[in-house]
Design an enzyme around this catalytic site. Sequence first.
Site, mmCIF file in Angstrom:
data_model
loop_
_atom_site.group_PDB
_atom_site.id
_atom_site.type_symbol
_atom_site.label_atom_id
_atom_site.label_comp_id
_atom_site.label_asym_id
_atom_site.label_seq_id
_atom_site.Cartn_x
_atom_site.Cartn_y
_atom_site.Cartn_z
ATOM 1 N N ARG A 26 0.829 -1.216 0.000
ATOM 2 C CA ARG A 26 0.000 0.000 0.000
ATOM 3 C C ARG A 26 0.861 1.265 0.000
ATOM 4 N NH1 ARG A 26 -3.393 -0.706 5.149
ATOM 5 N NH2 ARG A 26 -1.340 -1.442 5.767
ATOM 6 N N ASN A 77 -6.013 -2.957 2.201
ATOM 7 C CA ASN A 77 -5.933 -4.404 2.372
ATOM 8 C C ASN A 77 -7.343 -4.963 2.495
ATOM 9 O OD1 ASN A 77 -3.137 -4.479 2.391
ATOM 10 N ND2 ASN A 77 -2.974 -4.515 4.611
#
Length: 91
Positions: free
Chosen positions: A19, A37
């Site tokens: 990320r 996520n």
Amino acid sequence: MMVRRAVVVSGRVQGVAFRNHTQRTALELGVRGWVRNLPNGDVEGCFEGEDAAVRQLVDWCRRGPASARVDRLTEREERHTGEFGSFEIRY
């Protein structure tokens, strides 16, 4: 031309700073949207911006950072809305 694409990335993509690297790459490319996520271990993202920049970010997600292993990326085109002010990591 402004576009919007949603992606889901599968493989070893959590716990490897996927990320953070996605956010950094998006900001460098001028792409707006988000990444997060998923409970099943995948990473999901929604990207908006110039077509070429969004394509570059999607292509980057096919590889991910060095510590990741991307097994599959699914992508779908959506209607561009212009709703994002920046690129964020969602929790």
